[in-house]
Write a protein that holds these residues in place. Structure first.
Motif, short mmCIF file in Angstrom:
data_model
loop_
_atom_site.label_atom_id
_atom_site.label_comp_id
_atom_site.label_asym_id
_atom_site.label_seq_id
_atom_site.Cartn_x
_atom_site.Cartn_y
_atom_site.Cartn_z
N TYR A 79 -0.85 -36.41 8.81
CA TYR A 79 -0.81 -35.37 7.70
C TYR A 79 0.49 -34.37 7.93
CZ TYR A 79 -2.59 -32.17 4.43
OH TYR A 79 -2.81 -31.14 3.38
N ASP A 80 1.34 -34.53 6.85
CA ASP A 80 2.56 -33.83 6.58
C ASP A 80 2.46 -32.79 5.45
OD1 ASP A 80 3.42 -35.05 8.94
OD2 ASP A 80 4.48 -36.62 7.76
N ARG A 81 2.61 -31.64 5.80
CA ARG A 81 2.76 -30.47 4.52
C ARG A 81 4.32 -30.52 4.17
NH1 ARG A 81 0.40 -25.75 3.70
NH2 ARG A 81 1.89 -25.88 1.91
N GLY A 82 4.61 -30.50 2.85
CA GLY A 82 5.64 -30.51 2.19
C GLY A 82 5.68 -30.28 0.61
N ASP A 83 6.49 -30.11 0.11
CA ASP A 83 6.97 -30.04 -1.17
C ASP A 83 6.05 -28.62 -1.63
OD1 ASP A 83 8.35 -31.30 -3.59
OD2 ASP A 83 6.36 -31.32 -4.13
N THR A 84 5.20 -28.86 -2.69
CA THR A 84 4.70 -27.56 -3.42
C THR A 84 3.27 -27.38 -2.30
OG1 THR A 84 2.95 -29.08 -4.69
CG2 THR A 84 5.31 -28.55 -5.62
N ARG A 86 0.15 -27.63 -2.87
CA ARG A 86 -1.09 -28.33 -2.91
C ARG A 86 -0.49 -29.77 -2.29
NH1 ARG A 86 -6.11 -27.67 -5.36
NH2 ARG A 86 -6.95 -25.67 -4.50
N SER A 87 0.77 -29.91 -2.09
CA SER A 87 1.21 -31.54 -1.95
C SER A 87 0.86 -31.80 -0.31
CB SER A 87 2.62 -31.43 -1.91
OG SER A 87 2.91 -31.48 -3.46
N ASN A 88 0.89 -32.90 -0.11
CA ASN A 88 0.59 -33.19 1.05
C ASN A 88 1.06 -34.93 1.47
OD1 ASN A 88 -2.00 -35.03 0.88
ND2 ASN A 88 -2.55 -33.09 -0.02
N PHE A 89 1.31 -35.36 2.54
CA PHE A 89 1.74 -36.63 3.10
C PHE A 89 1.05 -37.11 3.87
CE2 PHE A 89 5.31 -34.17 1.03
CZ PHE A 89 5.49 -34.74 -0.17
N ILE A 90 -0.03 -38.16 3.61
CA ILE A 90 -0.84 -38.83 4.51
C ILE A 90 -0.01 -40.35 4.84
CG2 ILE A 90 -3.07 -39.87 4.98
CD1 ILE A 90 -4.08 -37.74 3.29
N THR A 91 -0.04 -40.57 6.20
CA THR A 91 0.39 -41.80 6.51
C THR A 91 -0.68 -42.44 7.35
OG1 THR A 91 2.80 -41.18 6.74
CG2 THR A 91 2.19 -43.17 7.81
N MET A 92 -1.18 -43.51 7.15
CA MET A 92 -2.18 -44.17 7.60
C MET A 92 -1.83 -45.86 8.11
SD MET A 92 -6.44 -44.96 6.76
CE MET A 92 -6.84 -43.34 6.92
N SER A 252 8.77 -24.57 1.01
CA SER A 252 9.16 -23.81 2.03
C SER A 252 10.14 -24.50 2.91
CB SER A 252 8.04 -23.14 2.73
OG SER A 252 7.08 -22.82 2.01
N TYR A 253 11.06 -25.22 2.41
CA TYR A 253 11.99 -25.87 3.22
C TYR A 253 13.18 -24.90 3.86
CZ TYR A 253 10.35 -30.00 1.09
OH TYR A 253 9.34 -31.00 0.72
N ALA A 254 13.53 -25.11 4.95
CA ALA A 254 14.86 -24.44 5.65
C ALA A 254 15.99 -25.37 5.71
CB ALA A 254 14.48 -24.18 7.15
N ALA A 255 17.08 -24.91 5.23
CA ALA A 255 18.22 -25.60 5.37
C ALA A 255 18.77 -25.79 6.65
CB ALA A 255 19.36 -24.93 4.64
N VAL A 256 18.82 -27.01 7.41
CA VAL A 256 19.36 -27.33 8.73
C VAL A 256 20.72 -27.59 8.67
CG1 VAL A 256 18.55 -28.64 10.88
CG2 VAL A 256 16.59 -28.22 9.03
N PHE A 257 21.63 -26.88 8.92
CA PHE A 257 22.94 -27.22 8.75
C PHE A 257 23.63 -28.02 10.04
CE2 PHE A 257 22.40 -23.12 6.79
CZ PHE A 257 23.08 -23.20 5.61
N SER A 258 22.83 -28.39 10.94
CA SER A 258 23.27 -29.17 11.74
C SER A 258 22.73 -30.66 11.60
CB SER A 258 22.43 -28.85 13.36
OG SER A 258 21.19 -29.01 13.32
#
Length: 696
Positions: A79-84, A86-92, A252-258
């Motif tokens: 289960y991954d949180r991301g985007d808005t 209420r959004s979520n990303f389930i991988t089964m 709530s994304y962070a810019a990862v410059f590396s």
């Protein structure tokens, strides 16, 4: 042994060390778990599907309050949180979630499929039972059940007047509360249960530029009412209504410059991101018992609305004065989403006490979805969504979809120990999209026949071996107007699986397992096109996924229970538009996941009972994208929960991610985000708090 492994081993050993010596005695308690995974009530141990089931007590013991809490207990699903908000990303089993589209699993709440991706991330409260089914379940659950299904059953009202109240407080000034009351308005005839939940939080993940916390929850509450009417002994009505309202941090994304997914940085954007919205769900279910079979009808109407505003470049004008793409300005984004659905299911299920068992049914779903997606120049960190002079992207679409299905399944006991099961389902999905800006209309349709065949051998009570061929179908559809991939194809798959379920030592040890091979055609995944502020759904021509799962549950002694599960997912891209991706893992693949727990409940005195539970979750390497260039290292999460219970009261302390492991729950390279910098969504840091409960 690494320091991480040493920490885990030490804490698990410490938990065992504090258990009283009486815990070494034998315990003959073997309560049967009844599930409805195949649309009829059956003992869990007799169902030829890999199912992880949680009773109401297990839900309380594990502190399950969300979909992510369920998934943390089960291998081969993430289960991954991301985007808005209420959004979520389930991988089964390697099949992954897509934003603003159909999920890879059927998520069923009180018998009603939840067709909106954002309905999967809701708060769970007042729960009777949860069932997690792994492997394609298309024959019974239809479209989207390519990876499996999650059945959530809320508590039904009864004759007895009863109620509960829970109140929790955690770091981040987090408040979590739920309460409910149930009883009979007319004994045996009219039963009512009302319950609700409320959550708020200041958040834990800091925005290094703004100084606030990006994962705050201003409010998130739900109110549910459920009424059961029994006009006769043969006819039952089950009515449910639920309303929810929320506002919280978003995107709530962070810019990862590396560009390195092992470089964990905090968000540093300047725009005050948020999502707010509400939902309404109405369900009516009726059952009529004919004796030889039960006829069930389920009608459901749902309405969901969310307005989302967020940063688009995920930077700030002080540290990145060049702005997005070096154009000299900051950028923001927004989306107004409205979704309204109506579904109707009718099924006839035969009695279970016969050698030939069957069910037939039909299903209809109508979906209206409207999306207004815009990108805008951010002048001063304020919302410019409606300022046409500052828009840099503007998509406005409506989607009108109709889905139809017919299904059937038969079980025939060839011998007292051998059962043949055959199922089939036909799904047709008709889709229509209107570009509100230009008036252009697009139409298309997708359909699929989904067969399933299972041979089950039960040599003796508590032993089961099965072999299954099953299929799955996830409909195709339209992307937003004016994007580079206008239409994406339907995802289909064939799954071959062998498995077993066994119980040993007078049912004190349960050992289940399965091995599977899945061939996927048009594997669906998504990426982001920053130029149009839109997400793009695309497909990979062919993917093969194989793996195995082993789960064990043991009653080690009176009050002492343990569980262990391991799952592997070996995915390989077999054919792709991009030849360099062939041979790689498919997006979001986690080749190895492990879950384990140990808990003890025992008397501390004649009136006080003690409780302690420790959980460990290992998430292996994660391959974020199809090019496999971004790989997150394995990480381990350790959770603990302990408390005392006296009569109808309980007081607990809990901690999650005890060692404050850092990880991303979502990560995009510029190739897949459309931006000029990589972005990552920080995973939840250490949380700890206390909770009090009362029942009457």
């Amino acid at each position: 042994m690494t320091s991480r492994n040493l920490r885990t081993a030490f804490l698990a050993s410490a938990a065992l060390a504090i258990l009283p010596g009486a815990a070494l005695a034998q315990d003959a308690d073997t309560d049967e778990i009844i599930i409805t995974a195949q649309q009829r009530a059956e003992p869990l141990r007799n169902v030829p599907i890999q199912v992880t089931a949680f009773t109401a007590q297990a839900v309380e013991d594990a502190g399950i309050k969300s979909t992510s809490d369920i998934i943390a207990q089960v291998p081969n699903i993430t289960y991954d949180r991301g985007d808005t908000y209420r959004s979520n990303f389930i991988t089964m089993r390697g099949l992954t979630q897509i934003n603003n589209a159909d999920p890879p699993i059927a998520f069923v709440l009180d018998g009603v499929p939840q067709t909106n991706q954002k309905q999967l991330g809701v708060t769970l409260f007042d729960i009777e039972r949860i069932e997690v089914l792994k492997g394609p379940q298309g024959a019974l659950y239809g479209r989207n059940a390519v990876g499996g299904a999650i059945n959530v059953v809320t508590k039904a009202p009864g004759n007895e007047l009863e109620g509960f109240a829970n109140l929790g407080y955690a770091n981040g000034d987090t408040i979590d509360a739920s309460a409910g009351i149930s009883g009979a308005l007319v004994e045996d005839k009219v039963l009512l249960r009302v319950s609700g939940s409320y959550t708020s939080s200041d958040g834990l993940i800091k925005n290094d530029f703004r100084g606030d916390h990006v994962d705050y929850i201003d409010h998130d509450y739900s109110l549910r009412g459920r009424m059961i009417l029994k006009p006769t002994d043969l006819l039952t009505f089950d009515l449910r209504a639920e309303y929810g309202d929320f506002r919280g941090g978003s995107n709530s994304y962070a810019a990862v410059f590396s560009g390195i997914p092992r470089d964990f940085v905090n968000p540093q954007f300047n725009f005050p991101a948020y999502a707010e919205g509400h939902s309404v769900d109405l369900t009516g279910k009726w059952d009529y018992d004919f004796g030889f079979a039960t006829l069930t009808g389920i009608s459901a109407w749902s309405k969901f609305k969310q307005n989302n505003r967020a940063d688009l470049d995920f930077r700030n004008p002080v540290d990145s004065p060049g702005g997005i793409f070096g154009l000299g300005f900051q950028a923001g984004q927004g989306q107004n989403a409205k979704l309204e659905t109506f579904s109707q299911e009718l099924r006839l299920v035969s009695a279970s006490d016969q050698a030939f068992r069957w069910l037939v049914g039909v299903y209809y779903l109508h979906t209206d979805r409207a999306l207004v997606t815009r990108g805008f120049i951010d002048l001063d960190g304020t919302d410019q969504f409606d300022n046409t002079a500052l828009l840099i992207a503007n998509n406005n679409e409506t989607n009108d979809n109709n889905a139809y299905a017919a299904f059937a399944q038969v079980d025939y006991d060839l011998t007292p120990t051998l059962t043949l099961t055959g199922g089939i389902r036909y799904d047709e999905d008709q889709r229509e999209q209107t570009n509100v800006v230009t008036g252009a209309v697009r139409k298309t349709s997708f359909d699929r026949v989904q067969p399933k065949v299972t041979l089950t051998w039960k040599p003796e009570d508590g032993r089961l071996v099965y072999a299954t061929y099953s299929t799955g179908f996830r409909s195709g559809g339209f992307n937003a107007p004016n994007v580079t991939v206008p239409v994406f194809d339907a995802e289909t798959l064939d799954n071959f699986e062998v498995g077993f379920k066994t119980q040993w030592f007078d049912r004190k040890l349960t050992l289940n397992g399965a091995a599977y091979l899945t061939n996927v055609k048009n594997y669906q995944y998504f990426y982001v096109d920053a130029a149009t502020a839109s997400q793009i759904i695309d497909t990979i021509d062919k993917v093969q996924i194989k793996g195995f799962e082993i789960e064990a549950m043991a009653k080690l002694a009176p009050g002492l229970d343990a569980s262990f599960g391991v799952g592997t997912t070996d995915s390989e891209i077999k054919r792709s538009l991009f030849p360099s991706d062939v041979g790689n893992h498919s997006p979001r693949t986690v080749p190895l996941s492990i879950n384990s727990s140990i808990q003890y409940r025992g008397d501390l005195s004649e009136t006080v009972e003690g409780f302690v539970r420790i959980e460990h979750q290992h998430i292996g390497k994660k391959y974020w994208d199809a090019d496999n260039a971004s790989v997150q290292n394995p990480y381990d999460l350790l959770n603990a929960r302990m408390g005392v219970e006296f009569g109808n009261y309980g007081v607990y302390a809990f901690a999650r991610n005890i060692f404050n492991e850092k990880y991303y729950s979502e990560f995009f390279q510029p190739k897949y985000s459309g931006l000029d910098v990589a972005i990552g969504y920080r995973g939840t840091p250490r949380t700890y708090g206390v909770e009090a409960k009362v029942k009457f």
